[in-house]
Design an enzyme around this catalytic site. Structure first.
Site, mmCIF file in Angstrom:
data_model
loop_
_atom_site.group_PDB
_atom_site.id
_atom_site.type_symbol
_atom_site.label_atom_id
_atom_site.label_comp_id
_atom_site.label_asym_id
_atom_site.label_seq_id
_atom_site.Cartn_x
_atom_site.Cartn_y
_atom_site.Cartn_z
ATOM 1 N N ARG A 92 0.832 -1.201 0.000
ATOM 2 C CA ARG A 92 0.000 0.000 0.000
ATOM 3 C C ARG A 92 0.879 1.270 0.000
ATOM 4 O O ARG A 92 1.071 1.905 -1.019
ATOM 5 C CB ARG A 92 -0.951 -0.018 1.219
ATOM 6 C CG ARG A 92 -2.166 0.890 1.069
ATOM 7 C CD ARG A 92 -1.885 2.340 1.293
ATOM 8 N NE ARG A 92 -1.316 2.608 2.622
ATOM 9 C CZ ARG A 92 -0.784 3.771 2.967
ATOM 10 N NH1 ARG A 92 -0.746 4.768 2.100
ATOM 11 N NH2 ARG A 92 -0.267 3.955 4.164
ATOM 12 N N ASP A 93 1.488 1.586 1.125
ATOM 13 C CA ASP A 93 2.283 2.816 1.207
ATOM 14 C C ASP A 93 3.449 2.754 0.227
ATOM 15 O O ASP A 93 3.827 3.762 -0.386
ATOM 16 C CB ASP A 93 2.816 2.999 2.639
ATOM 17 C CG ASP A 93 3.102 4.455 2.984
ATOM 18 O OD1 ASP A 93 3.047 5.298 2.090
ATOM 19 O OD2 ASP A 93 3.395 4.741 4.166
ATOM 20 N N HIS A 118 4.932 4.373 12.640
ATOM 21 C CA HIS A 118 5.061 4.289 11.179
ATOM 22 C C HIS A 118 6.126 5.293 10.758
ATOM 23 O O HIS A 118 5.879 6.494 10.705
ATOM 24 C CB HIS A 118 3.687 4.637 10.577
ATOM 25 C CG HIS A 118 3.633 4.735 9.081
ATOM 26 N ND1 HIS A 118 3.203 3.702 8.293
ATOM 27 C CD2 HIS A 118 3.922 5.750 8.238
ATOM 28 C CE1 HIS A 118 3.226 4.078 7.016
ATOM 29 N NE2 HIS A 118 3.661 5.322 6.961
ATOM 30 N N HIS A 145 9.054 6.730 8.128
ATOM 31 C CA HIS A 145 9.668 6.802 6.803
ATOM 32 C C HIS A 145 11.151 7.080 7.003
ATOM 33 O O HIS A 145 11.529 7.806 7.923
ATOM 34 C CB HIS A 145 9.006 7.897 5.962
ATOM 35 C CG HIS A 145 7.700 7.484 5.379
ATOM 36 N ND1 HIS A 145 7.532 7.231 4.040
ATOM 37 C CD2 HIS A 145 6.505 7.242 5.950
ATOM 38 C CE1 HIS A 145 6.288 6.871 3.813
ATOM 39 N NE2 HIS A 145 5.622 6.860 4.950
ATOM 40 N N CYS A 167 8.448 9.407 -0.740
ATOM 41 C CA CYS A 167 7.817 10.472 0.040
ATOM 42 C C CYS A 167 7.342 11.532 -0.946
ATOM 43 O O CYS A 167 8.139 12.070 -1.699
ATOM 44 C CB CYS A 167 8.824 11.074 1.018
ATOM 45 S SG CYS A 167 8.164 12.473 1.944
ATOM 46 N N ASN A 196 9.259 3.798 3.449
ATOM 47 C CA ASN A 196 9.179 3.399 4.857
ATOM 48 C C ASN A 196 10.468 2.696 5.263
ATOM 49 O O ASN A 196 11.239 2.244 4.423
ATOM 50 C CB ASN A 196 8.020 2.422 5.076
ATOM 51 C CG ASN A 196 6.681 3.027 4.745
ATOM 52 O OD1 ASN A 196 6.197 2.905 3.618
ATOM 53 N ND2 ASN A 196 6.080 3.694 5.696
HETATM 54 ZN ZN ZN Z 1 3.585 6.438 5.214
#
Ligand code: ZN
Length: 304
Positions: free
Chosen positions: A15-16, A207, A209, A240, A249
């Site tokens: 997802r991310d 979470h 990054h 990002c 991440n």
């Molecule tokens: Zn994120």
């Protein structure tokens, strides 16, 4: 230093990670990625986001992904839902758990979803009702918890306020998101303490990054504050939106490596995960930021 005996990892690469990659992963590729991650021992996988396809084309097959993903005993597939409609679709598709997001920063929330924080929380209340009716747990992410690309510093008290609202709406856990990867370990200590002291019964997830290379140091600081739940992205897949070319991440395999070396169990087979990371690299056609590249690294691992 206090260290947990075990950490829980939520793999957010599908997802991310993917939503910040240029290359579109066709549905079968996504399904293969998720299946390989589950086979490597990851038991929580954020598999899709039920956002508008116009907003994030990478996630346009969210329904197919959640519907078709192979089910493994004990594997939880999380779906990110930005609003009531997304929640309805995710529940209908068969997601095991929902994740909602609201920013701690008013400006970021407006720029990101064109809503005030209050409006977002009102939407999350609707999501909470749907989740409750479907008997699904949901977690609340507080994004930009460590810094905002528009406002700069974000006050810990503001993060706590938003986290408390999410909890009051029924979030079983609160995740603090370092959306722009600006956090440092001292800040992690301070913020985690503030939120934990204000909401002592709420499980926290972090979470991070790795935009500026502080990802694992931040994980360690959070562990020292008693946090035992972290997000990671295989290979450090992703990026990002506010820092073109930046890492995504914290790479899951780097996180697993560090944990195992410190005697902290993850349940993940590091060698298998490295294989997945290398396979993903071959698909995206570039070296991913994860540092653990070779099978030789895996033999250094402690038993998980
Ligand atoms: Zn994120």
């Amino acid at each position: 230093m206090r260290l947990p005996e075990r950490i829980t990892i939520t793999e957010v690469g599908p997802r991310d990670g993917l939503q910040n990659e240029d290359l579109f992963f066709e549905t079968p590729r996504k399904l293969e990625l998720i299946a390989r991650l589950a086979a490597a021992g990851l038991r929580r996988i954020e598999a899709a986001s039920f956002v508008s396809p116009a907003a994030i084309p990478q996630m346009r097959d969210a329904r197919e992904v959640i519907t078709q993903v192979p089910r493994w005993p004990g594997v939880t597939y999380v779906a990110l839902v930005p609003n009531e409609r997304g929640a309805r679709d995710a529940i209908a598709a068969g997601a095991d758990e929902l994740a909602t997001v609201v920013s701690a920063s008013e400006t970021h929330n407006r720029r990101n979803v064109n809503r005030t924080i209050e409006e977002s929380l009102a939407g999350i209340e609707k999501v909470a009702e749907l989740a409750a009716a479907a008997a699904l747990p949901w977690a609340g992410y507080v994004s930009t918890a460590f810094g905002c690309p528009y406002e700069g510093a974000v006050a810990p008290a503001q993060v706590l306020r938003v986290a408390a609202r999410l909890r009051a709406l029924g979030a079983y856990a609160v995740a603090l998101g370092d959306t722009i990867g600006s956090a440092d370990p001292r800040q992690v200590h301070t913020l985690v303490r503030e939120v934990r002291d204000g909401l002592p019964d709420v499980p926290l997830r972090l979470h991070f990054h790795d935009t500026r290379g502080t990802g694992l140091a931040n994980v360690l600081a959070a562990m020292d504050e008693g946090v035992a739940s972290f997000d990671g992205s295989v290979g450090g897949l992703g990026g990002c939106p506010y820092a073109p070319g930046a890492a995504g991440n914290v790479a899951t395999e780097d996180l697993v490596y560090m944990a195992h070396r410190m005697g902290i169990a993850t349940g993940v087979d590091l060698a298998a995960l490295i294989d997945v990371a290398r396979w993903v690299e071959s698909l995206v056609g570039r070296a991913l930021p994860g540092r653990i590249k070779g099978a030789g690294e895996a033999v250094l691992r402690d038993s998980a």
